[in-house]
Structures are given as C-alpha cells and as structure tokens.
Motif scaffolding. Structure first.
Motif, PDB file in Angstrom:
ATOM      1  N   GLU A   1      22.281  85.623 -28.742  1.00 31.87           N
ATOM      2  CA  GLU A   1      22.168  84.775 -27.549  1.00 31.87           C
ATOM      3  C   GLU A   1      23.409  83.898 -27.359  1.00 31.87           C
TER       4      GLU A   1
ATOM      5  N   HIS B   1      12.539  93.584 -20.240  1.00 34.03           N
ATOM      6  CA  HIS B   1      11.137  93.566 -20.677  1.00 34.03           C
ATOM      7  C   HIS B   1      10.307  94.326 -19.643  1.00 34.03           C
ATOM      8  N   TYR B   2       9.424  95.156 -20.138  1.00 29.32           N
ATOM      9  CA  TYR B   2       8.676  96.056 -19.252  1.00 29.32           C
ATOM     10  C   TYR B   2       7.194  96.108 -19.604  1.00 29.32           C
TER      11      TYR B   2
ATOM     12  N   ARG C   1       8.587  93.295 -31.002  1.00 29.34           N
ATOM     13  CA  ARG C   1       9.707  93.468 -31.948  1.00 29.34           C
ATOM     14  C   ARG C   1       9.236  93.153 -33.375  1.00 29.34           C
TER      15      ARG C   1
HETATM   16  C1  UD1 Z   1      14.946  88.939 -25.884  1.00 32.62           C
HETATM   17  C2  UD1 Z   1      16.098  87.934 -25.901  1.00 32.62           C
HETATM   18  C3  UD1 Z   1      15.657  86.671 -26.610  1.00 32.62           C
HETATM   19  C4  UD1 Z   1      14.359  86.132 -26.021  1.00 32.62           C
HETATM   20  C5  UD1 Z   1      13.323  87.237 -26.056  1.00 32.62           C
HETATM   21  C6  UD1 Z   1      11.991  86.798 -25.501  1.00 32.62           C
HETATM   22  C7  UD1 Z   1      18.282  89.073 -26.042  1.00 32.62           C
HETATM   23  C8  UD1 Z   1      19.490  89.294 -26.898  1.00 32.62           C
HETATM   24  N1  UD1 Z   1      17.259  88.449 -26.640  1.00 32.62           N
HETATM   25  O1  UD1 Z   1      14.670  89.296 -27.221  1.00 32.62           O
HETATM   26  O2  UD1 Z   1      16.669  85.685 -26.456  1.00 32.62           O
HETATM   27  O3  UD1 Z   1      13.929  85.040 -26.788  1.00 32.62           O
HETATM   28  O4  UD1 Z   1      13.803  88.342 -25.290  1.00 32.62           O
HETATM   29  O5  UD1 Z   1      11.022  87.774 -25.750  1.00 32.62           O
HETATM   30  O6  UD1 Z   1      18.302  89.420 -24.887  1.00 32.62           O
HETATM   31  N2  UD1 Z   1      10.019  95.554 -26.606  1.00 32.62           N
HETATM   32  C9  UD1 Z   1       8.785  96.027 -26.231  1.00 32.62           C
HETATM   33  N3  UD1 Z   1       8.386  95.829 -24.940  1.00 32.62           N
HETATM   34  C10 UD1 Z   1       9.159  95.200 -24.018  1.00 32.62           C
HETATM   35  C11 UD1 Z   1      10.426  94.736 -24.407  1.00 32.62           C
HETATM   36  C12 UD1 Z   1      10.840  94.911 -25.705  1.00 32.62           C
HETATM   37  O7  UD1 Z   1       8.073  96.597 -27.024  1.00 32.62           O
HETATM   38  O8  UD1 Z   1       8.710  95.038 -22.858  1.00 32.62           O
HETATM   39  C13 UD1 Z   1      10.443  95.746 -28.013  1.00 32.62           C
HETATM   40  C14 UD1 Z   1      11.325  96.968 -28.166  1.00 32.62           C
HETATM   41  O9  UD1 Z   1      11.063  97.524 -29.404  1.00 32.62           O
HETATM   42  C15 UD1 Z   1      12.719  96.356 -28.189  1.00 32.62           C
HETATM   43  C16 UD1 Z   1      12.460  95.026 -28.900  1.00 32.62           C
HETATM   44  O10 UD1 Z   1      11.180  94.617 -28.443  1.00 32.62           O
HETATM   45  O11 UD1 Z   1      13.648  97.152 -28.834  1.00 32.62           O
HETATM   46  C17 UD1 Z   1      13.468  93.963 -28.595  1.00 32.62           C
HETATM   47  O12 UD1 Z   1      13.523  93.760 -27.177  1.00 32.62           O
HETATM   48  P1  UD1 Z   1      14.819  93.091 -26.514  1.00 32.62           P
HETATM   49  O13 UD1 Z   1      14.604  92.899 -25.070  1.00 32.62           O
HETATM   50  O14 UD1 Z   1      16.068  93.808 -26.953  1.00 32.62           O
HETATM   51  O15 UD1 Z   1      14.939  91.689 -27.231  1.00 32.62           O
HETATM   52  P2  UD1 Z   1      13.819  90.589 -27.535  1.00 32.62           P
HETATM   53  O16 UD1 Z   1      13.585  90.588 -28.998  1.00 32.62           O
HETATM   54  O17 UD1 Z   1      12.641  90.702 -26.645  1.00 32.62           O
END
Ligand code: UD1
Length: 375
Positions: free
Chosen positions: A135, A44-45, A241
């Motif tokens: 997860e 996360h960023y 997301r």
């Molecule tokens: C992840 C965790 C989930 C947790 C969640 C909390 C996994 C498999 N899942 O899911 O268990 O509940 O974090 O938020 O690790 N994105 C952004 N900004 C960010 C990060 C992500 O826009 O800073 C968007 C991007 O489009 C990315 C999507 O969110 O592709 C999914 O992000 P990702 O970190 O893969 O999974 P989460 O859905 O956040």
C-alpha cells in the motif's frame, strides 16, 4: 446547437475500503450539477467484498466495471491501466478521483497521469515510510501525480508538506468516518446472518488480512495464536485471502478452538454492530482502526506500525505486532477511550470534498495550474 458544458467527474474504486470512503462523497456530489460516474475496477468481486457495500450504503451502480479480478500486482496494474485508458481516451473526464491506497488506486492514478488528466486523491498524504508495504507504493505513486490532495489528518498534511508534493493540499478529514459519525450513537440492527449467529455477550472484534500477516506460515500462525490465546471469545469476519492462506499452510486446526468464532466477511452495518457491542478491537486493518477510534473502542494493532498515528498519540490504541504476549499485556487492562474522538474527521469531510471538486472543475485557472510540475 447547445454545447453540453456539464463537467465530468469520474471516481475510480475497486476494493472494499474504497467503497466505504466513496459512498458519502458520492452522496454529497448529488447536490452539484456534474456528470459523476463511478468506475469499478473489479479488484474485489465477491458479493461480501463488493456488492454488499453498494447495497448497505445506497451507492449508485458503477457506470463501468473493468473486471480485472485477482492477480499479481503487475497484472492488476496493467489491466487497470489498459482498460481505464480506453475509457479516458474516449470520454476525457474533467477530473478523476481516486481513493485510498490499493492497487486500484495506484493504477488509476498512473493511468490518469499518462492521459494528462487532472487527479484528486482522497486519503492523501498518509505514510508508513516503509517501501516493503504494497500500500505504501500505491500511496507514493498516487500522491506524486495528484493535483488535489485530500488529507484526512494533520499528520497527512505535514507529510505532504515535508515531501514538497506539487498538488493543492486540503485538510478534509476522512469521509468514510462521516458514515460512522452519522450513526455512531444509534443502535444498529444486525442482519439476519449476524443475528442468527447468537454471539456471546462479551467478545473481541478481530480481523487480519494484511500481506505481512498472511504471506508466511510463521506470521499467520502468530496471528492465530493471538486469536485463540486471549481467554475471550473472538469474532473474526475472515477475508478470503486469510481463509486461503490458513488452508495453504495447513493451519486449520486453530479454527476449531472454542473461543474462536470465524464468520463470513460482513457488510458495513454488521461491522458497526460488532463494533458497538465489542469489548475492544484487534486488527491490522486501517479502516477498522479508524472506526474503532470513532466508536471509542480501544484498538490493539497486530501490525508493526500504522499510518493512523493520531490514534496512538491519543492513547486510543497500541501497536503490538503479531505477538500474543504483547497483546496479553493490554487485554485485561484496556485504557479508557471515553473522550470524544474527532482527530480523524468531524463528520463533514464528504461535503468539503464535494465542494472543492465542484469549484475545481469549474475553474479554468485551477485546471490550468495542474500543468505546472513545480509549486
Ligand atoms: C486489498 C488492498 C488492501 C485492502 C484490502 C481490503 C492492495 C495492495 N491491497 O487487499 O489495502 O486493505 O484490499 O480487503 O490493493 N479475493 C477473493 N475475492 C475477492 C477479492 C479477492 O477471494 O473479491 C482473494 C483472492 O484470493 C485474492 C486475494 O483475496 O488473490 C487478495 O485480494 P487483493 O485484492 O489482491 O488484495 P486484498 O488482500 O483484498
């Protein structure tokens, strides 16, 4: 020449729920003479998914940021393993600590194991017994190679016993809830952003971002039907997301429904504020399920299952799936949640975890035991 014998304990985290669980543990670690470092994977960023928690929860700056960003799970895994591996080769920590069940957790656990370093896992032993959940894969991979299994609930302890996992098992409670217990009965001040929204006096606090609910048009539309079909205002801090999926599937029309108040993702304290003032909670987020339970708010889970089974057993929540008709059965007849809710932790979890970590890294016998692959 004096040798530096201070033991190195490296924490690895990269996603929003992990910062919440780590913040109180890192604070408790300050009482011990250890070289404690935080490695941020960069999963996360966005400010609202990462930095805001460092600010809200007074967390130390990460010593490293692996900057892996978004991507397919195999991409996140490979980048984390590669970049973390370089740090481990150079620094050889005495213990690596991972938390939760994200891709950052699983990848860091695998990397720790292949570098033959001892591993602790905070939030160990939870299972949904369903391999289709991303997860769940992270949980399985992590616990298999964990030496110190910090279990949040009695059910998690029973699970690791049933699975005959080889690590040492500790029932610690959930450290993320230490924060909630610390402030639960005090009114929380909302941020300028939240106060500026002029929220209605009665509302439901809702979130949804799980892959199962956002990765198909049908499931996402079912979620939107719930959020707009209850006859109550719904405040929904939306994960990026979910925002992206709504746009991708062309479901934006739901967002103009008068009952729906979609807001930016929020920090820890704003979330506690929304909880304190809500009628109830509707969510698929494990973190929010736990926090609602502590606040004594009934939680309607819009997923098919949850690992937080104590919440269901105590009648403080219900699994409804992403089905409006199921949710409607509860919304006007919410069961009472007034008895104290402490089955997930007693507010002392971080202290317990910090002590066990300190004792472990300073015990050659315990560290030697890690090499045994059978109990
Ligand atoms: C992840 C965790 C989930 C947790 C969640 C909390 C996994 C498999 N899942 O899911 O268990 O509940 O974090 O938020 O690790 N994105 C952004 N900004 C960010 C990060 C992500 O826009 O800073 C968007 C991007 O489009 C990315 C999507 O969110 O592709 C999914 O992000 P990702 O970190 O893969 O999974 P989460 O859905 O956040």
């Amino acid at each position: 020449m004096t040798l530096n014998t201070t033991k190195k304990v490296y924490f690895v985290a990269g996603a929003r729920p992990q910062f919440i669980k780590l913040a109180p543990v890192l604070r408790a670690m300050r009482s011990y003479d250890l070289d404690v470092r935080l490695i941020h994977t960069g999963q996360h960023y966005d400010f609202n998914l990462s930095d805001i928690f460092f600010e809200d929860l007074d967390m130390p700056e990460p010593a490293y940021n692996l900057a892996v960003g978004s991507g397919a799970p195999h991409e996140q895994y490979s980048l984390i393993i590669h970049r973390l591996g370089e740090i481990f080769s150079e620094c050889r920590p005495d213990l690596v600590v991972v938390v939760g069940d994200t891709n950052s957790t699983g990848a860091a656990a695998v990397c720790t194991a292949i570098h033959r370093l001892p591993l602790a896992h905070i939030e160990s032993g939870l299972r949904e017994w369903n391999k289709s959940i991303p997860e769940e894969i992270n949980k399985m991979l992590t616990d298999t190679v964990t030496d110190l299994l910090f279990c949040p609930t009695p059910t998690a302890v029973a699970n690791v016993q049933e699975l005959s996992l080889r690590g040492n098992v500790y029932h610690t409670g959930d450290p993320g809830l230490d924060l909630v217990f610390g402030y639960m009965n005090q009114p929380v001040q909302p941020s300028a952003y939240l106060s500026g929204l002029k929220l209605p006096p009665q509302y439901i606090y809702a979130t949804s971002h799980r892959e199962a609910n956002t990765n198909s048009k049908a499931s996402l539309e079912s979620i939107l039907k719930i959020m707009t079909g209850l006859g109550y205002p719904v405040v929904w801090p939306m994960h990026p997301r979910t925002t992206a999926a709504i746009e991708h599937y062309g479901l934006q029309d739901y967002l103009s429904h008068p009952d729906l108040i979609v807001i930016e993702p929020i920090g820890f304290w704003d979330s506690q504020f929304l909880l304190q003032h809500s009628k109830c909670v509707i969510t698929d987020s494990g973190g929010l399920i736990k926090e609602a339970y502590c606040h004594g708010k009934y939680v309607i889970i819009i997923d098919h299952q949850t690992e937080w089974v104590e919440v269901l057993q105590e009648g403080k929540g219900v699994v409804c799936g992403p089905e409006l008709n199921n949710v409607l059965k509860y919304i006007d007849h919410l069961p009472s949640t007034e008895t104290p809710n402490t089955a997930l932790g007693d507010g002392q979890s971080s202290e317990k975890i910090a002590r066990i970590i300190y004792d472990f890294v300073n015990s050659p016998e315990l560290r030697e035991k890690c090499l045994h692959t059978k109990k």
